[in-house]
Design a protein around this motif. Structure first.
Motif, PDB file in Angstrom:
ATOM      1  N   LEU A   1       0.827  -1.205   0.000  1.00  0.00           N
ATOM      2  CA  LEU A   1       0.000   0.000   0.000  1.00  0.00           C
ATOM      3  C   LEU A   1       0.861   1.255   0.000  1.00  0.00           C
ATOM      4  CD1 LEU A   1      -2.640  -1.095   2.654  1.00  0.00           C
ATOM      5  CD2 LEU A   1      -2.939  -0.998   0.167  1.00  0.00           C
ATOM      6  N   GLY A   2       0.370   2.295  -0.653  1.00  0.00           N
ATOM      7  CA  GLY A   2       1.041   3.590  -0.641  1.00  0.00           C
ATOM      8  C   GLY A   2       2.274   3.684  -1.515  1.00  0.00           C
ATOM      9  N   LYS A   3       2.494   2.710  -2.367  1.00  0.00           N
ATOM     10  CA  LYS A   3       3.677   2.713  -3.236  1.00  0.00           C
ATOM     11  C   LYS A   3       3.361   3.095  -4.677  1.00  0.00           C
ATOM     12  CE  LYS A   3       6.258  -0.733  -0.587  1.00  0.00           C
ATOM     13  NZ  LYS A   3       6.979  -2.008  -0.645  1.00  0.00           N
ATOM     14  N   GLY A   4       2.100   3.412  -4.946  1.00  0.00           N
ATOM     15  CA  GLY A   4       1.704   3.774  -6.299  1.00  0.00           C
ATOM     16  C   GLY A   4       1.467   2.587  -7.216  1.00  0.00           C
ATOM     17  N   PHE A   5       1.445   1.388  -6.649  1.00  0.00           N
ATOM     18  CA  PHE A   5       1.250   0.197  -7.474  1.00  0.00           C
ATOM     19  C   PHE A   5      -0.112   0.185  -8.171  1.00  0.00           C
ATOM     20  CE2 PHE A   5       4.325  -2.688  -4.850  1.00  0.00           C
ATOM     21  CZ  PHE A   5       5.403  -1.938  -5.302  1.00  0.00           C
ATOM     22  N   GLY A   6      -1.134   0.709  -7.506  1.00  0.00           N
ATOM     23  CA  GLY A   6      -2.466   0.739  -8.105  1.00  0.00           C
ATOM     24  C   GLY A   6      -2.503   1.584  -9.361  1.00  0.00           C
ATOM     25  N   THR A   7      -1.896   2.760  -9.297  1.00  0.00           N
ATOM     26  CA  THR A   7      -1.846   3.647 -10.459  1.00  0.00           C
ATOM     27  C   THR A   7      -1.044   3.012 -11.584  1.00  0.00           C
ATOM     28  OG1 THR A   7      -2.004   5.588  -9.028  1.00  0.00           O
ATOM     29  CG2 THR A   7      -1.151   5.943 -11.260  1.00  0.00           C
ATOM     30  N   LYS A   8       0.093   2.438 -11.244  1.00  0.00           N
ATOM     31  CA  LYS A   8       0.942   1.812 -12.259  1.00  0.00           C
ATOM     32  C   LYS A   8       0.256   0.602 -12.888  1.00  0.00           C
ATOM     33  CE  LYS A   8       4.953   3.583  -9.908  1.00  0.00           C
ATOM     34  NZ  LYS A   8       6.004   3.354  -8.946  1.00  0.00           N
ATOM     35  N   ALA A   9      -0.424  -0.192 -12.064  1.00  0.00           N
ATOM     36  CA  ALA A   9      -1.145  -1.347 -12.589  1.00  0.00           C
ATOM     37  C   ALA A   9      -2.281  -0.902 -13.503  1.00  0.00           C
ATOM     38  CB  ALA A   9      -1.686  -2.207 -11.444  1.00  0.00           C
ATOM     39  N   ALA A  10      -2.961   0.177 -13.132  1.00  0.00           N
ATOM     40  CA  ALA A  10      -4.052   0.692 -13.968  1.00  0.00           C
ATOM     41  C   ALA A  10      -3.525   1.141 -15.328  1.00  0.00           C
ATOM     42  CB  ALA A  10      -4.759   1.848 -13.262  1.00  0.00           C
ATOM     43  N   LYS A  11      -2.386   1.803 -15.341  1.00  0.00           N
ATOM     44  CA  LYS A  11      -1.807   2.241 -16.620  1.00  0.00           C
ATOM     45  C   LYS A  11      -1.458   1.053 -17.505  1.00  0.00           C
ATOM     46  CE  LYS A  11       0.024   6.661 -15.008  1.00  0.00           C
ATOM     47  NZ  LYS A  11       1.236   7.450 -14.731  1.00  0.00           N
ATOM     48  N   LEU A  12      -0.849   0.032 -16.915  1.00  0.00           N
ATOM     49  CA  LEU A  12      -0.532  -1.180 -17.681  1.00  0.00           C
ATOM     50  C   LEU A  12      -1.799  -1.855 -18.189  1.00  0.00           C
ATOM     51  CD1 LEU A  12       2.289  -2.991 -15.661  1.00  0.00           C
ATOM     52  CD2 LEU A  12       2.419  -2.198 -18.023  1.00  0.00           C
ATOM     53  N   ALA A  13      -2.780  -1.968 -17.317  1.00  0.00           N
ATOM     54  CA  ALA A  13      -4.022  -2.642 -17.685  1.00  0.00           C
ATOM     55  C   ALA A  13      -4.765  -1.874 -18.783  1.00  0.00           C
ATOM     56  CB  ALA A  13      -4.907  -2.822 -16.454  1.00  0.00           C
ATOM     57  N   LEU A  14      -4.817  -0.555 -18.680  1.00  0.00           N
ATOM     58  CA  LEU A  14      -5.492   0.236 -19.707  1.00  0.00           C
ATOM     59  C   LEU A  14      -4.790   0.096 -21.051  1.00  0.00           C
ATOM     60  CD1 LEU A  14      -6.403   3.444 -17.701  1.00  0.00           C
ATOM     61  CD2 LEU A  14      -8.007   1.792 -18.698  1.00  0.00           C
ATOM     62  N   SER A  15      -3.484   0.092 -21.027  1.00  0.00           N
ATOM     63  CA  SER A  15      -2.726  -0.119 -22.267  1.00  0.00           C
ATOM     64  C   SER A  15      -3.119  -1.454 -22.893  1.00  0.00           C
ATOM     65  CB  SER A  15      -1.226  -0.072 -21.970  1.00  0.00           C
ATOM     66  OG  SER A  15      -0.490  -0.365 -23.126  1.00  0.00           O
ATOM     67  N   TYR A  16      -3.222  -2.476 -22.075  1.00  0.00           N
ATOM     68  CA  TYR A  16      -3.619  -3.797 -22.554  1.00  0.00           C
ATOM     69  C   TYR A  16      -5.045  -3.752 -23.124  1.00  0.00           C
ATOM     70  CZ  TYR A  16      -4.766  -8.727 -22.675  1.00  0.00           C
ATOM     71  OH  TYR A  16      -5.165  -9.967 -23.104  1.00  0.00           O
ATOM     72  N   ALA A  17      -5.948  -3.103 -22.401  1.00  0.00           N
ATOM     73  CA  ALA A  17      -7.349  -3.041 -22.832  1.00  0.00           C
ATOM     74  C   ALA A  17      -7.486  -2.376 -24.196  1.00  0.00           C
ATOM     75  CB  ALA A  17      -8.186  -2.295 -21.806  1.00  0.00           C
ATOM     76  N   PHE A  18      -6.774  -1.289 -24.391  1.00  0.00           N
ATOM     77  CA  PHE A  18      -6.906  -0.541 -25.640  1.00  0.00           C
ATOM     78  C   PHE A  18      -6.106  -1.157 -26.786  1.00  0.00           C
ATOM     79  CE2 PHE A  18      -7.569   3.199 -22.591  1.00  0.00           C
ATOM     80  CZ  PHE A  18      -8.939   2.976 -22.538  1.00  0.00           C
ATOM     81  N   GLU A  19      -4.900  -1.627 -26.485  1.00  0.00           N
ATOM     82  CA  GLU A  19      -4.025  -2.134 -27.550  1.00  0.00           C
ATOM     83  C   GLU A  19      -4.249  -3.609 -27.872  1.00  0.00           C
ATOM     84  OE1 GLU A  19      -0.019  -1.070 -26.450  1.00  0.00           O
ATOM     85  OE2 GLU A  19      -0.630   0.999 -26.057  1.00  0.00           O
ATOM     86  N   GLU A  20      -4.471  -4.429 -26.871  1.00  0.00           N
ATOM     87  CA  GLU A  20      -4.590  -5.874 -27.094  1.00  0.00           C
ATOM     88  C   GLU A  20      -6.044  -6.341 -27.215  1.00  0.00           C
ATOM     89  OE1 GLU A  20      -1.930  -7.762 -27.683  1.00  0.00           O
ATOM     90  OE2 GLU A  20      -0.628  -6.039 -27.363  1.00  0.00           O
ATOM     91  N   LEU A  21      -6.906  -5.829 -26.341  1.00  0.00           N
ATOM     92  CA  LEU A  21      -8.313  -6.217 -26.409  1.00  0.00           C
ATOM     93  C   LEU A  21      -9.079  -5.403 -27.449  1.00  0.00           C
ATOM     94  CD1 LEU A  21      -9.255  -6.693 -22.623  1.00  0.00           C
ATOM     95  CD2 LEU A  21      -8.745  -8.462 -24.328  1.00  0.00           C
ATOM     96  N   GLY A  22      -8.512  -4.276 -27.853  1.00  0.00           N
ATOM     97  CA  GLY A  22      -9.157  -3.423 -28.848  1.00  0.00           C
ATOM     98  C   GLY A  22     -10.356  -2.662 -28.317  1.00  0.00           C
ATOM     99  N   LEU A  23     -10.412  -2.470 -26.994  1.00  0.00           N
ATOM    100  CA  LEU A  23     -11.522  -1.728 -26.414  1.00  0.00           C
ATOM    101  C   LEU A  23     -11.335  -0.237 -26.661  1.00  0.00           C
ATOM    102  CD1 LEU A  23     -11.886  -3.540 -22.967  1.00  0.00           C
ATOM    103  CD2 LEU A  23     -13.058  -4.041 -25.124  1.00  0.00           C
ATOM    104  N   SER A  24     -12.442   0.482 -26.706  1.00  0.00           N
ATOM    105  CA  SER A  24     -12.356   1.932 -26.869  1.00  0.00           C
ATOM    106  C   SER A  24     -12.771   2.673 -25.605  1.00  0.00           C
ATOM    107  CB  SER A  24     -13.219   2.389 -28.045  1.00  0.00           C
ATOM    108  OG  SER A  24     -14.560   2.022 -27.864  1.00  0.00           O
TER     109      SER A  24
END
Length: 176
Positions: free
Chosen positions: A103-126
């Motif tokens: 907790l408090g290390k910014g992992f949530g924000t970093k994980a969200a950025k990685l996940a969003l990249s995956y959602a848009f680039e790999e899953l093709g979500l908009s």
């Protein structure tokens, strides 16, 4: 196709959630600090999670990852997309940090950025959206840092154990 390991960001990476992660996920989801931030607050069980894998993950309605610390490979939480609608090109986002020392290390924000990249680039979500309790200020700030925006005027009230809590909606759209 789901990649076995998503590209590293700073101290973390995401890997596919697998059946052997079940005990850890059940442990994390049953922690009071995690549970109170979910609509579903009943005890999380091994059987329930295995059913989730069979009926949601394996059918493609959900993509779920484990958040791992780089270097140690220690699992610290999970991030997922649920109710993936390929026709509407959208999904609902969820995350939790299960390990107290993460907790408090910014992992949530970093994980969200990685996940969003995956959602848009790999899953093709908009479009990706989430629901968050209005009193979960730390999560809201983290989501905003990752690129989510509050959807003005879209809220709902949730009653849990006789207590009414306000839930806000946030979204993030793929760059065009």
């Amino acid at each position: 196709m789901i990649h076995q390991r998503l590209q590293d960001i700073d101290e973390i990476y995401l890997r596919n959630m697998e059946v052997p992660d079940t005990d850890k996920i059940v442990e994390w989801r049953n922690k009071e600090r995690v549970r109170r931030n979910f609509i579903y607050q009943d005890d999380f069980t091994v059987e329930g999670h295995l059913n989730w894998i069979e009926t949601q993950v394996k059918t493609g309605h959900v993509v779920q990852f484990i958040i791992c610390e780089k270097g140690t490979d220690k699992a610290v939480g999970s991030v997922y997309f649920r109710d993936i609608d390929r026709q509407k090109s959208c999904a609902e986002y969820g995350i939790f940090i299960g390990e107290d020392d993460a907790l408090g290390k910014g992992f949530g924000t970093k994980a969200a950025k990685l996940a969003l990249s995956y959602a848009f680039e790999e899953l093709g979500l908009s479009y990706v959206f989430l629901r968050v309790f209005e009193d979960n200020i730390g999560a809201i700030k983290s989501y905003e840092k990752a690129g989510f925006h509050i959807i003005e005027g879209k809220q709902e009230e949730i009653t849990i154990d006789g207590n009414v809590r306000s839930m806000i909606f946030m979204d993030c759209r793929a760059a065009r």
